[in-house]
Enzyme design. Structure first.
Site, PDB file in Angstrom:
ATOM      1  N   ASN A   1      -9.811  -5.947   5.299  1.00  0.00           N
ATOM      2  CA  ASN A   1     -10.408  -6.578   4.122  1.00  0.00           C
ATOM      3  C   ASN A   1     -11.931  -6.500   4.045  1.00  0.00           C
ATOM      4  OD1 ASN A   1      -7.967  -7.242   3.057  1.00  0.00           O
ATOM      5  ND2 ASN A   1      -8.025  -9.404   3.658  1.00  0.00           N
TER       6      ASN A   1
ATOM      7  N   TRP B   1       1.200 -19.490   7.123  1.00  0.00           N
ATOM      8  CA  TRP B   1       0.567 -18.197   6.800  1.00  0.00           C
ATOM      9  C   TRP B   1      -0.205 -17.705   8.001  1.00  0.00           C
ATOM     10  CZ3 TRP B   1      -4.951 -17.689   6.221  1.00  0.00           C
ATOM     11  CH2 TRP B   1      -5.338 -16.348   6.019  1.00  0.00           C
TER      12      TRP B   1
ATOM     13  N   ASP C   1       4.004  -3.519   2.476  1.00  0.00           N
ATOM     14  CA  ASP C   1       2.943  -4.523   2.520  1.00  0.00           C
ATOM     15  C   ASP C   1       3.400  -5.727   3.358  1.00  0.00           C
ATOM     16  OD1 ASP C   1       0.491  -5.732   1.796  1.00  0.00           O
ATOM     17  OD2 ASP C   1       1.487  -6.839   0.189  1.00  0.00           O
TER      18      ASP C   1
ATOM     19  N   GLU D   1      -8.054  -0.952  -1.608  1.00  0.00           N
ATOM     20  CA  GLU D   1      -7.140  -1.910  -2.233  1.00  0.00           C
ATOM     21  C   GLU D   1      -7.894  -2.597  -3.370  1.00  0.00           C
ATOM     22  OE1 GLU D   1      -4.228  -5.232  -0.356  1.00  0.00           O
ATOM     23  OE2 GLU D   1      -6.341  -5.698  -0.194  1.00  0.00           O
TER      24      GLU D   1
ATOM     25  N   HIS E   1     -11.930 -15.934   7.175  1.00  0.00           N
ATOM     26  CA  HIS E   1     -11.317 -15.527   5.898  1.00  0.00           C
ATOM     27  C   HIS E   1     -12.086 -16.208   4.775  1.00  0.00           C
ATOM     28  CE1 HIS E   1      -8.125 -14.390   3.077  1.00  0.00           C
ATOM     29  NE2 HIS E   1      -7.530 -13.691   4.026  1.00  0.00           N
TER      30      HIS E   1
ATOM     31  N   ARG F   1       0.108 -17.800  -1.568  1.00  0.00           N
ATOM     32  CA  ARG F   1       0.951 -16.777  -0.954  1.00  0.00           C
ATOM     33  C   ARG F   1       2.334 -16.781  -1.594  1.00  0.00           C
ATOM     34  NH1 ARG F   1      -2.994 -14.982   0.252  1.00  0.00           N
ATOM     35  NH2 ARG F   1      -3.917 -14.420   2.237  1.00  0.00           N
TER      36      ARG F   1
ATOM     37  N   SER G   1     -10.387  -9.251   9.750  1.00  0.00           N
ATOM     38  CA  SER G   1     -10.108  -8.657  11.064  1.00  0.00           C
ATOM     39  C   SER G   1     -11.264  -7.773  11.515  1.00  0.00           C
ATOM     40  CB  SER G   1      -8.814  -7.846  11.006  1.00  0.00           C
ATOM     41  OG  SER G   1      -8.910  -6.807  10.051  1.00  0.00           O
TER      42      SER G   1
HETATM   43  O1  SFD Z   1      -4.021 -10.197   3.767  1.00  0.00           O
HETATM   44  C1  SFD Z   1      -6.533 -18.904  23.192  1.00  0.00           C
HETATM   45  N1  SFD Z   1      -6.355 -11.562   8.276  1.00  0.00           N
HETATM   46  C2  SFD Z   1      -6.694 -10.390   7.593  1.00  0.00           C
HETATM   47  N2  SFD Z   1      -7.729  -9.589   7.900  1.00  0.00           N
HETATM   48  C3  SFD Z   1      -7.850  -8.334   7.363  1.00  0.00           C
HETATM   49  O2  SFD Z   1      -8.810  -7.596   7.664  1.00  0.00           O
HETATM   50  N3  SFD Z   1      -6.902  -7.860   6.483  1.00  0.00           N
HETATM   51  C4  SFD Z   1      -5.827  -8.620   6.091  1.00  0.00           C
HETATM   52  O3  SFD Z   1      -4.945  -8.148   5.389  1.00  0.00           O
HETATM   53  C5  SFD Z   1      -5.801 -10.007   6.532  1.00  0.00           C
HETATM   54  N4  SFD Z   1      -4.800 -10.902   6.085  1.00  0.00           N
HETATM   55  C6  SFD Z   1      -4.211 -11.666   7.095  1.00  0.00           C
HETATM   56  C7  SFD Z   1      -5.024 -12.060   8.187  1.00  0.00           C
HETATM   57  C8  SFD Z   1      -4.437 -12.889   9.153  1.00  0.00           C
HETATM   58  C9  SFD Z   1      -3.086 -13.270   9.045  1.00  0.00           C
HETATM   59  C10 SFD Z   1      -2.491 -14.159  10.081  1.00  0.00           C
HETATM   60  C11 SFD Z   1      -2.305 -12.819   7.976  1.00  0.00           C
HETATM   61  C12 SFD Z   1      -2.870 -12.005   7.004  1.00  0.00           C
HETATM   62  C13 SFD Z   1      -0.862 -13.175   7.868  1.00  0.00           C
HETATM   63  C14 SFD Z   1      -7.410 -12.252   9.026  1.00  0.00           C
HETATM   64  C15 SFD Z   1      -7.696 -11.735  10.436  1.00  0.00           C
HETATM   65  O4  SFD Z   1      -6.524 -11.574  11.138  1.00  0.00           O
HETATM   66  C16 SFD Z   1      -8.652 -12.708  11.144  1.00  0.00           C
HETATM   67  O5  SFD Z   1      -9.825 -12.740  10.365  1.00  0.00           O
HETATM   68  C17 SFD Z   1      -9.035 -12.333  12.573  1.00  0.00           C
HETATM   69  O6  SFD Z   1      -7.898 -12.046  13.352  1.00  0.00           O
HETATM   70  C18 SFD Z   1      -9.837 -13.452  13.249  1.00  0.00           C
HETATM   71  O7  SFD Z   1     -10.174 -13.054  14.546  1.00  0.00           O
HETATM   72  P1  SFD Z   1     -10.406 -14.114  15.762  1.00  0.00           P
HETATM   73  O8  SFD Z   1     -10.660 -13.315  16.982  1.00  0.00           O
HETATM   74  O9  SFD Z   1     -11.366 -15.141  15.352  1.00  0.00           O
HETATM   75  O10 SFD Z   1      -8.970 -14.881  15.908  1.00  0.00           O
HETATM   76  P2  SFD Z   1      -7.562 -14.266  16.391  1.00  0.00           P
HETATM   77  O11 SFD Z   1      -7.484 -12.803  16.135  1.00  0.00           O
HETATM   78  O12 SFD Z   1      -6.511 -15.095  15.740  1.00  0.00           O
HETATM   79  O13 SFD Z   1      -7.543 -14.489  17.982  1.00  0.00           O
HETATM   80  C19 SFD Z   1      -7.466 -15.751  18.589  1.00  0.00           C
HETATM   81  C20 SFD Z   1      -7.204 -15.535  20.070  1.00  0.00           C
HETATM   82  O14 SFD Z   1      -7.416 -16.725  20.819  1.00  0.00           O
HETATM   83  C21 SFD Z   1      -6.328 -16.952  21.694  1.00  0.00           C
HETATM   84  N5  SFD Z   1      -6.292 -18.377  21.967  1.00  0.00           N
HETATM   85  N6  SFD Z   1      -6.749 -18.308  24.387  1.00  0.00           N
HETATM   86  C22 SFD Z   1      -6.929 -19.108  25.462  1.00  0.00           C
HETATM   87  N7  SFD Z   1      -6.918 -20.465  25.387  1.00  0.00           N
HETATM   88  C23 SFD Z   1      -6.693 -21.106  24.207  1.00  0.00           C
HETATM   89  N8  SFD Z   1      -6.696 -22.443  24.150  1.00  0.00           N
HETATM   90  C24 SFD Z   1      -6.486 -20.303  23.044  1.00  0.00           C
HETATM   91  N9  SFD Z   1      -6.232 -20.595  21.739  1.00  0.00           N
HETATM   92  C25 SFD Z   1      -6.128 -19.408  21.089  1.00  0.00           C
HETATM   93  C26 SFD Z   1      -5.140 -16.370  20.947  1.00  0.00           C
HETATM   94  O15 SFD Z   1      -4.038 -16.099  21.802  1.00  0.00           O
HETATM   95  C27 SFD Z   1      -5.774 -15.094  20.392  1.00  0.00           C
HETATM   96  O16 SFD Z   1      -5.834 -14.110  21.381  1.00  0.00           O
HETATM   97  S1  SFD Z   1      -4.652 -11.285   4.442  1.00  0.00           S
HETATM   98  O17 SFD Z   1      -3.833 -12.452   4.287  1.00  0.00           O
HETATM   99  O18 SFD Z   1      -5.976 -11.479   3.971  1.00  0.00           O
HETATM  100  P1  AMP Z   2      -5.254 -12.078   0.361  1.00  0.00           P
HETATM  101  O1  AMP Z   2      -4.004 -11.278   0.519  1.00  0.00           O
HETATM  102  O2  AMP Z   2      -5.173 -13.125  -0.705  1.00  0.00           O
HETATM  103  O3  AMP Z   2      -5.809 -12.576   1.659  1.00  0.00           O
HETATM  104  O4  AMP Z   2      -6.350 -11.081  -0.192  1.00  0.00           O
HETATM  105  C1  AMP Z   2      -6.852 -10.005   0.510  1.00  0.00           C
HETATM  106  C2  AMP Z   2      -8.223  -9.715  -0.020  1.00  0.00           C
HETATM  107  O5  AMP Z   2      -8.201  -9.578  -1.437  1.00  0.00           O
HETATM  108  C3  AMP Z   2      -9.248 -10.789   0.277  1.00  0.00           C
HETATM  109  O6  AMP Z   2     -10.478 -10.123   0.464  1.00  0.00           O
HETATM  110  C4  AMP Z   2      -9.269 -11.606  -0.987  1.00  0.00           C
HETATM  111  O7  AMP Z   2     -10.497 -12.273  -1.187  1.00  0.00           O
HETATM  112  C5  AMP Z   2      -9.045 -10.542  -2.053  1.00  0.00           C
HETATM  113  N1  AMP Z   2      -8.321 -11.020  -3.243  1.00  0.00           N
HETATM  114  C6  AMP Z   2      -7.047 -11.481  -3.292  1.00  0.00           C
HETATM  115  N2  AMP Z   2      -6.700 -11.816  -4.533  1.00  0.00           N
HETATM  116  C7  AMP Z   2      -7.763 -11.556  -5.313  1.00  0.00           C
HETATM  117  C8  AMP Z   2      -8.037 -11.701  -6.697  1.00  0.00           C
HETATM  118  N3  AMP Z   2      -7.118 -12.166  -7.545  1.00  0.00           N
HETATM  119  N4  AMP Z   2      -9.261 -11.337  -7.131  1.00  0.00           N
HETATM  120  C9  AMP Z   2     -10.201 -10.873  -6.281  1.00  0.00           C
HETATM  121  N5  AMP Z   2     -10.010 -10.715  -4.959  1.00  0.00           N
HETATM  122  C10 AMP Z   2      -8.812 -11.055  -4.481  1.00  0.00           C
END
Ligand code: SFD
Ligand code: AMP
Length: 622
Positions: free
Chosen positions: A62, A218, A352, A126, A389, A249, A435
């Site tokens: 993203n 989520w 997806d 995207e 996020h 979602r 990510s």
């Molecule tokens: O579509 C301990 N994210 C998305 N990012 C994207 O780039 N594209 C997407 O498509 C994304 N979407 C999305 C995303 C996440 C999820 C769950 C879904 C969809 C369903 C966001 C990214 O994943 C997110 O921004 C990053 O992963 C954040 O990274 P970070 O490193 O801050 O967190 P992490 O990856 O979750 O890792 C956490 C780690 O900590 C460990 N942990 N270890 C030891 N002791 C403890 N007490 C601990 N507690 C946690 C975990 O095991 C893990 O290793 S979409 O929806 O937008």
């Molecule tokens: P999401 O699946 O909602 O996490 O969206 C993935 C990416 O698309 C994130 O960067 C969101 O901010 C962006 N996004 C989702 N829906 C919209 C929307 N309706 N308009 C603009 N950006 C969006």
């Protein structure tokens, strides 16, 4: 006390967590540590290959600027992020991540991540900032590179060790303590600097999925607020603790909507077919200037849908069938090409979900949903705390050394605590890293942490290890001591078990702090009552009991969640306005107040007291 072995690990840099940020930190720190004869140790509570938010995979990256190819400028990204957060973001942090993020993405591709390309070899976008991937194995690929870098340096990765909290030496972090979730071992880590990168917090609020669906959310349920707890307890200044994230979602299995809105250009509608983003456009005037600039901030998009739901126009739907038909329309005159295009679109729609939210594909199948034939229900999720996020909560960290920024007091990405660094979900006021940005920020923080160590190359003191052990393992002792007091170990006047503790926390948050059941609305009096109940919950936290190491982990996860909950409630209470309707609505202060509240709210927890202060939002980019 439970008869567990104590394992002492001494290192230079300790990386807590094994997600995207930690993987980035490991790659970079391993390189610089090797050059300088230092040690790095990474500790993850789970298995590095599949831990954290990316465990299931993702279907898009993203944050990709396309800076080198001239697609976008860094300034454009900073403005986009600040606009999406209703004016509240740190330009310096967002800019810093943006200038490094493309190189992380290029590394992912080099390491084997399949990124979609068009006929000219360009990444398929995207939306403006997002690119499409075949990302089922995204985390495995990123972790493998980090493991290689660590192995090459001869450094340890310790899996299935849960970090309970920080060890302090005055105002400097001295390490961390935790325990194995598989063996009877208590761990003490002694380090010169620590990266707290344990993700965000889920299940602080009561989830929509209860009963047979419990655990489905989520964001990953195993991210339980450990970063927030670690930094708060270490005494670090925190920011934007009020900015929770509520994504919309696909209902019940939480399938992503980004590809539908951006790639498939789908519309979201109410049950009666009205398009709330069009029909409720006037409402956006109330949230000017942010409501009037495209893309409309995520919280306002949510809010317009919620207004429909409030008026009984729910359920809300994603018009998947219409979107697919529209995209295939251009091929209509050629039946063969039309059929082929429809097949491709159907495959993309399913992929997806299969790439990142398999359960949504299963739910579609179970409910006989054919996305090309019918629309599909969407809903606002329960609130989450994730700085990476579209939420904003996290630690307040120092800006990069080379940028002109008023927010600078030390090494880049260092908290207000000496030697404590964070990135990803752990850092606030720098949303939309996702990510890729979390990885890039992790790399930056890892490198800065090594720089800190080179300048402060002495081991701080860890103090009384036995006392830490007694605290961490306390719930095991409590269970052993009292379990025979009643015939059913579930019910006991001397302790409570983590599951019931979690339900109590979630009920408080849901009803008093604006969760699903209260339609995301709260007020001063509700928050104050919530705090009273949280105080009683905190008293009972002393009575948590655990039967085994798994339950011990559940105990501490819930203590961590409770800490995040308190920071959140107190910060919403402090900010006397509503700035992010759609995330939360303060019914007693229902409007946005630019004059008094266009600022960060920061808080610090020291000696049992919370202090709050406003910090200016300084525009560094025009
Ligand atoms: O579509 C301990 N994210 C998305 N990012 C994207 O780039 N594209 C997407 O498509 C994304 N979407 C999305 C995303 C996440 C999820 C769950 C879904 C969809 C369903 C966001 C990214 O994943 C997110 O921004 C990053 O992963 C954040 O990274 P970070 O490193 O801050 O967190 P992490 O990856 O979750 O890792 C956490 C780690 O900590 C460990 N942990 N270890 C030891 N002791 C403890 N007490 C601990 N507690 C946690 C975990 O095991 C893990 O290793 S979409 O929806 O937008
Ligand atoms: P999401 O699946 O909602 O996490 O969206 C993935 C990416 O698309 C994130 O960067 C969101 O901010 C962006 N996004 C989702 N829906 C919209 C929307 N309706 N308009 C603009 N950006 C969006």
């Amino acid at each position: 006390m439970a008869n567990w072995e104590t394992v002492e690990v001494t290192t230079d840099l300790l990386i807590c967590g094994g997600g995207m940020a930690a993987a980035g930190a490991a790659v970079e720190a391993a390189y610089w540590a090797q050059k300088n004869g230092l040690q790095v140790t990474l500790v993850d509570k789970a298995a590095f290959d599949r831990s954290g938010a990316v465990a299931m995979g993702l279907s898009a990256i993203n944050e990709y600027i396309g800076y080198g190819a001239g697609d976008n400028t860094l300034e454009d990204y900073v403005n986009y992020v600040k606009q999406d957060l209703m004016g509240i973001a740190r330009d310096d942090l967002v800019y810093n991540i943006a200038r490094h993020v493309d190189s992380s993405v290029h590394l992912f591709e080099k390491w084997g991540l399949p990124i979609w390309t068009d006929e000219n070899g360009k990444y398929v976008r995207e939306g403006r900032w997002q690119i499409m991937i075949n990302g089922e194995s995204y985390k495995v690929i990123v972790a493998e590179a980090a493991k290689n870098a660590m192995t090459e340096g001869g450094f340890d990765i310790i899996e299935r060790v849960f970090i309970v909290g920080p060890i302090m030496d005055g105002d400097r972090v001295a390490g961390a303590y935790g325990f194995s979730t598989r063996e009877d071992k208590f761990y003490v880590f002694r380090a010169k600097a620590v990266c707290a990168m344990m993700g965000g917090a889920v299940h602080v609020f009561r989830p929509r999925s209860v009963g047979e669906g419990l655990g489905r959310s989520w964001y990953p349920p195993f991210n339980s607020g450990s970063t927030a707890f670690f930094t708060i307890v270490a005494g670090a200044e925190m920011t934007c603790q009020e900015i929770r994230f509520i994504p919309v979602r696909f209902k019940d299995a939480y399938g992503p909507v980004g590809a539908w809105f951006l790639l498939f250009k789908s519309r979201a509608t109410s049950a009666t077919g009205g398009e709330y983003m069009v029909e409720r456009k006037e409402e956006l005037q109330n949230w000017a200037p942010y409501g009037l600039v495209k893309p409309i901030p995520a919280n306002l998009r949510n809010y317009l849908g919620m207004l429909d739901v409030d008026e009984g126009l729910g359920p809300l739907y994603m018009e998947t069938a219409e979107a697919i038909q529209n995209l295939a329309e251009a091929y209509k005159d050629d039946p063969k090409a039309f059929k082929k295009k429809m097949k491709t679109l159907e495959a993309e729609a399913w992929e997806d979900f299969l790439d990142m939210t398999v359960s949504q594909a299963i739910l579609w199948a179970a409910n006989n949903i054919y996305p090309e034939q019918s629309r599909s229900e969407i809903a606002a999720c329960e609130p989450y705390f994730i700085g990476s996020h579209s939420g904003g909560s996290g630690a307040w960290v120092s800006g990069p050394e080379d940028l002109e920024t008023p927010y600078k007091w030390g090494y880049g990405n260092m908290c207000t605590v000496q030697g404590l660094f964070s990135a990803g979900d752990g850092v606030g006021a720098s949303s939309h890293k996702f990510s890729s940005g979390s990885h890039a920020e992790g790399r930056f923080a890892g490198k800065e942490a090594i720089r800190f160590i080179l300048d402060n190359n002495n081991l701080p003191e860890v103090g009384d290890v036995e006392a830490l052990k007694a605290t961490a393992l306390g719930p095991l002792d409590r269970f052993e001591e009292f379990k025979d007091f009643t015939t059913d170990p579930e019910i006991n006047p001397n302790y409570l078990r983590p599951m019931s503790f979690m339900f109590r926390l979630q009920k408080i948050m849901d009803e008093y702090a604006g969760g699903v059941v209260s339609a995301f609305k709260t007020s001063k009096s509700l928050l104050e009552r919530g705090l009273e109940l949280l105080a009683m919950l905190a008293e009972d936290a002393e009575k948590l009991a655990a039967e085994d190491s798994y339950e011990l982990e559940r105990c501490w996860e819930n203590v961590h969640r409770m800490c995040q909950a308190e920071a959140h409630v107190r910060t919403i209470l402090f900010r006397e306005e509503t700035r992010w309707p759609g995330y939360y609505f303060r019914a007693d202060t229902p409007t946005m107040d630019e004059e008094n509240w266009k600022c960060f709210v920061n808080c610090t927890y020291k000696d049992g007291e919370w202090t709050f202060e406003k910090k200016d939002v300084v525009d560094l980019i025009g």
